[in-house]
Scaffold this motif. Structure first.
Motif, mmCIF file in Angstrom:
data_model
loop_
_atom_site.group_PDB
_atom_site.id
_atom_site.type_symbol
_atom_site.label_atom_id
_atom_site.label_comp_id
_atom_site.label_asym_id
_atom_site.label_seq_id
_atom_site.Cartn_x
_atom_site.Cartn_y
_atom_site.Cartn_z
ATOM 1 N N VAL A 1 5.153 -3.768 4.037
ATOM 2 C CA VAL A 1 5.215 -2.467 4.158
ATOM 3 C C VAL A 1 6.660 -1.775 3.572
ATOM 4 O O VAL A 1 7.708 -1.769 4.075
ATOM 5 C CB VAL A 1 5.194 -1.982 5.724
ATOM 6 N N VAL A 2 6.181 -0.804 2.507
ATOM 7 C CA VAL A 2 7.534 -0.112 2.031
ATOM 8 C C VAL A 2 7.490 1.231 2.345
ATOM 9 O O VAL A 2 6.417 1.880 2.209
ATOM 10 C CB VAL A 2 7.443 -0.235 0.402
ATOM 11 N N ARG A 3 8.434 1.661 3.400
ATOM 12 C CA ARG A 3 8.352 2.934 3.627
ATOM 13 C C ARG A 3 9.748 3.622 3.739
ATOM 14 O O ARG A 3 10.765 2.958 3.794
ATOM 15 C CB ARG A 3 7.379 3.292 4.951
ATOM 16 N N GLY B 1 0.713 5.025 1.515
ATOM 17 C CA GLY B 1 -0.091 5.516 2.648
ATOM 18 C C GLY B 1 0.364 7.184 2.703
ATOM 19 O O GLY B 1 0.764 7.546 3.826
ATOM 20 N N PRO B 2 0.042 7.758 1.826
ATOM 21 C CA PRO B 2 0.665 9.404 2.037
ATOM 22 C C PRO B 2 -0.345 10.092 2.825
ATOM 23 O O PRO B 2 -1.567 9.790 2.895
ATOM 24 C CB PRO B 2 0.471 9.773 0.417
ATOM 25 N N SER B 3 0.184 11.078 3.204
ATOM 26 C CA SER B 3 -0.852 12.128 3.964
ATOM 27 C C SER B 3 -1.293 13.160 3.124
ATOM 28 O O SER B 3 -0.417 13.753 2.088
ATOM 29 C CB SER B 3 0.059 12.680 5.184
ATOM 30 N N TYR C 1 0.216 7.801 13.938
ATOM 31 C CA TYR C 1 0.673 7.077 12.864
ATOM 32 C C TYR C 1 0.914 5.452 13.287
ATOM 33 O O TYR C 1 0.646 4.503 12.749
ATOM 34 C CB TYR C 1 1.723 7.672 12.455
ATOM 35 N N GLU D 1 -3.570 8.854 4.748
ATOM 36 C CA GLU D 1 -3.143 8.747 6.176
ATOM 37 C C GLU D 1 -3.520 10.258 6.612
ATOM 38 O O GLU D 1 -2.427 10.954 6.693
ATOM 39 C CB GLU D 1 -1.687 8.202 6.276
ATOM 40 N N TRP E 1 11.616 5.723 9.294
ATOM 41 C CA TRP E 1 10.481 5.069 10.117
ATOM 42 C C TRP E 1 11.328 4.040 10.887
ATOM 43 O O TRP E 1 10.622 3.364 11.749
ATOM 44 C CB TRP E 1 9.385 4.513 9.469
ATOM 45 N N ARG F 1 0.912 -1.090 -0.082
ATOM 46 C CA ARG F 1 0.012 0.036 0.074
ATOM 47 C C ARG F 1 0.838 1.096 0.014
ATOM 48 O O ARG F 1 1.923 1.329 0.458
ATOM 49 C CB ARG F 1 -0.935 -0.068 1.289
HETATM 50 N N1 GLU Z 1 1.849 8.638 6.339
HETATM 51 C C1 GLU Z 1 3.110 8.079 5.944
HETATM 52 C C2 GLU Z 1 4.059 9.114 5.542
HETATM 53 O O1 GLU Z 1 3.427 10.012 4.748
HETATM 54 C C3 GLU Z 1 3.026 6.690 5.527
HETATM 55 C C4 GLU Z 1 4.389 5.939 5.887
HETATM 56 C C5 GLU Z 1 4.164 4.576 5.671
HETATM 57 O O2 GLU Z 1 3.846 4.184 4.428
HETATM 58 O O3 GLU Z 1 3.667 3.661 6.594
HETATM 59 O O4 GLU Z 1 5.133 9.110 5.788
#
Ligand code: GLU
Length: 551
Positions: free
Chosen positions: A250-252, A41-43, A234, A75, A256, A39
């Motif tokens: 989960v790619v981030r 998960g952008p803000s 978060y 997100e 993190w 997924r």
């Molecule tokens: N909402 C987080 C961000 O913008 C996403 C991090 C994730 O993909 O878990 O950095």
């Protein structure tokens, strides 16, 4: 002894569902063996950057290469950072790059059975699990004020201790029910914290898909899982959502990694299996002033914004292809061996990703782009340039689309062979590449080669006008050049001229240069006979005449 069930019911009277009931709405996904669920998960902060796309490409490849699912989750738990139209910015950015989400948030709703895909619409789901944690004695309310927290921070600084809410600084961890109820009665705001059982003496093993095997320190902080507005942080949202939605990888960003111990701890507390993690390295660039490496910055580097690329006319496919060269060290080699295959045929692997910062280099992007465009079909180039110029250069668009067949024929020159021409890196290159094809844009520089006198040039143009045939082959055209060369005392073979330069005024190349300058108004142009064939006899004769008159 604290009655946690009583406390949980008191704080969450509106939560009537049990975790089991929620879980039942998120059944295990039925997917082929080995299929990955990823997924984005952008803000919705209104700014989409290259790092977002970089991560999304990893997500997309992992999912679609394995027959899995790639979805979009908004997100939006941080109201302060949210901007109007932020979701639209996200969706537009990804659709411009053609990265297809299988499910998730859309502009007017959502697709998929694992929603809601906007975290702001999931408050009760998170609270159900927070309530459950509280009943287990694993979460508690904390009424600390900002002042109390900064006081603790100052004390920790003075004592050279770790910052945060732990040990003796976790002042609400062991309060009595009476103390809590007294605060509630006064209507004091509170957050919910996770009761950590971890210790910084302990290490946990983590095997990252990008960073490899490592040991991280256990988390001893009682972190906030629910903010005072009932929205999770978060950390908690990540754990709940990626569990319920069945994310397998989960790619981030690597930023993190520091809080990974918190996430692993929360997964364990919930009794859930953690996903695999791929922590991607920061995008770096060479600073023009210092020559050193640094992170791309929003303030200094326009190329960090995803909107930059369309604005400059970089085709989406080229940006993706370039990112792939950064992502997988063996991609370029594969590309050389398979110049015509679509990028998605490349077997992408997280194993080939570098754990250290990837170096972004816009010149390299330009090279990759030239290469990708050189392998596109002329018709595709036409369609993309037509679409791009419609938005960014309407004057050129009108000329370019006036005669579609002609424009395509022009773009076809030098395309399709083993060594295709590479004149175009961005769509803005097309106009200067072919402007001479349009009388409206034709702005000739008739400076002739030094070795050719004005009289000779005029006479060559006349001679050529006599014999020109728009249907000649390039070889046929060149034969005519030789004849004209000889007639004027220029060597028909360049070699002959090189051996005895004193015997000639110049060589056949000078003659074709005269013609090229007349036709294209400059010294560089793609294959001249092809150009003249597309222009047609009338236009060619007019150009020859105009040049003669200008000399
Ligand atoms: N909402 C987080 C961000 O913008 C996403 C991090 C994730 O993909 O878990 O950095």
């Amino acid at each position: 002894m604290m009655d946690y069930t009583y406390l949980a019911d008191k704080l969450f009277p509106h939560i009537t569902e049990t975790p089991e009931q929620v879980e039942a709405r998120y059944p295990k996904r039925e997917l082929p063996e080995g299929a990955k669920v990823t997924r984005m998960g952008p803000s919705p902060t209104g700014f989409m950057h290259l790092g977002n796309l970089y991560g999304a490409l990893v997500d997309e490849r992992l999912a679609h290469q394995s027959g899995g699912v790639f979805y979009l989750r908004i997100e939006d738990t941080d109201r302060k950072r949210e901007v109007e139209g932020g979701v639209q910015t996200i969706i537009d950015a990804f659709s411009a790059f053609g990265l297809p989400f299988d499910e998730g948030a859309t502009l007017d709703g959502e697709i998929g059975n694992y929603g809601p895909y906007r975290q702001s619409q999931r408050a009760e789901i998170y609270q159900t699990f927070v309530k459950w944690l509280m009943k287990q004695g694993m979460a508690y309310p904390c009424f600390c004020t900002e002042e109390e927290l900064s006081k603790a921070h100052a004390e920790q600084e003075a004592n050279k201790e770790n910052f945060g809410y732990y040990g003796k600084y976790a002042i609400w961890r062991d309060r009595t029910l009476e103390e809590i109820e007294a605060q509630l009665e006064k209507g004091m705001p509170y957050v919910v914290r996770f009761r950590s059982q971890g210790s910084i003496e302990n290490k946990i093993k983590h095997d990252d898909l990008v960073k490899g095997k490592m040991e991280v320190t256990e988390n001893d902080q009682d972190i906030v899982i629910l903010k005072s507005d009932g929205i999770p942080t978060y950390h908690f949202a990540h754990v709940v959502d990626d569990h319920l939605m069945g994310t397998t990888v989960v790619v981030r960003g690597e930023e993190w990694l520091a809080t990974l111990p918190v996430h692993l701890q929360l997964f364990r507390a919930m009794g859930w299996k953690a996903p695999k993690y791929a922590h991607t390295a920061q995008l770096m660039k060479i600073d023009e002033e210092t020559g050193g490496k640094r992170k791309l910055s929003k303030r200094k580097d326009p190329e960090l914004a995803l909107t930059f690329y369309a604005g400059q006319g970089y085709p989406a496919a080229c940006v993706l292809e370039y990112l792939m060269t950064l992502l997988n060290s063996n991609f370029e080699e594969w590309r050389r061996a398979n110049p015509e295959l679509p990028m998605n045929d490349f077997p992408f692997s997280t194993k080939k990703m570098s754990g250290s910062g990837a170096l972004f280099d816009i010149d390299k992007l330009t090279d990759v782009s030239k290469n990708v465009i050189s392998h596109m079909k002329a018709e595709e180039v036409y369609n993309q340039v037509a679409a791009w110029s419609k938005e960014h250069d309407s004057e050129f668009n009108t000329l370019f689309t006036r005669d579609k067949e002609k424009s395509i024929a022009f773009l076809q020159i030098g395309r399709g062979g083993k060594k295709p021409r590479k004149d175009i890196a961005v769509w803005t290159d097309v106009k200067p590449y072919m402007d001479f094809m349009f009388d409206e844009l034709f702005n000739p520089d008739y400076t002739m080669p030094e070795r050719v006198s004005k009289e000779d040039a005029v006479s060559m143009l006349d001679d050529f006008a006599q014999v020109f045939d728009e249907n000649d082959t390039p070889d046929g055209f060149f034969e005519k050049m030789k004849t004209i060369a000889e007639k004027h005392g220029y060597a028909a073979e360049t070699k002959a001229y090189k051996q005895n330069p004193e015997q000639y005024k110049g060589a056949v190349g000078d003659v074709s240069m005269v013609i090229r300058i007349a036709i294209a108004g400059r010294q560089n142009a793609p294959d001249l006979q092809s150009v003249m064939h597309i222009m047609g006899k009338d236009m060619v004769l007019k150009r020859l005449e105009a040049c003669k008159n200008a000399l």
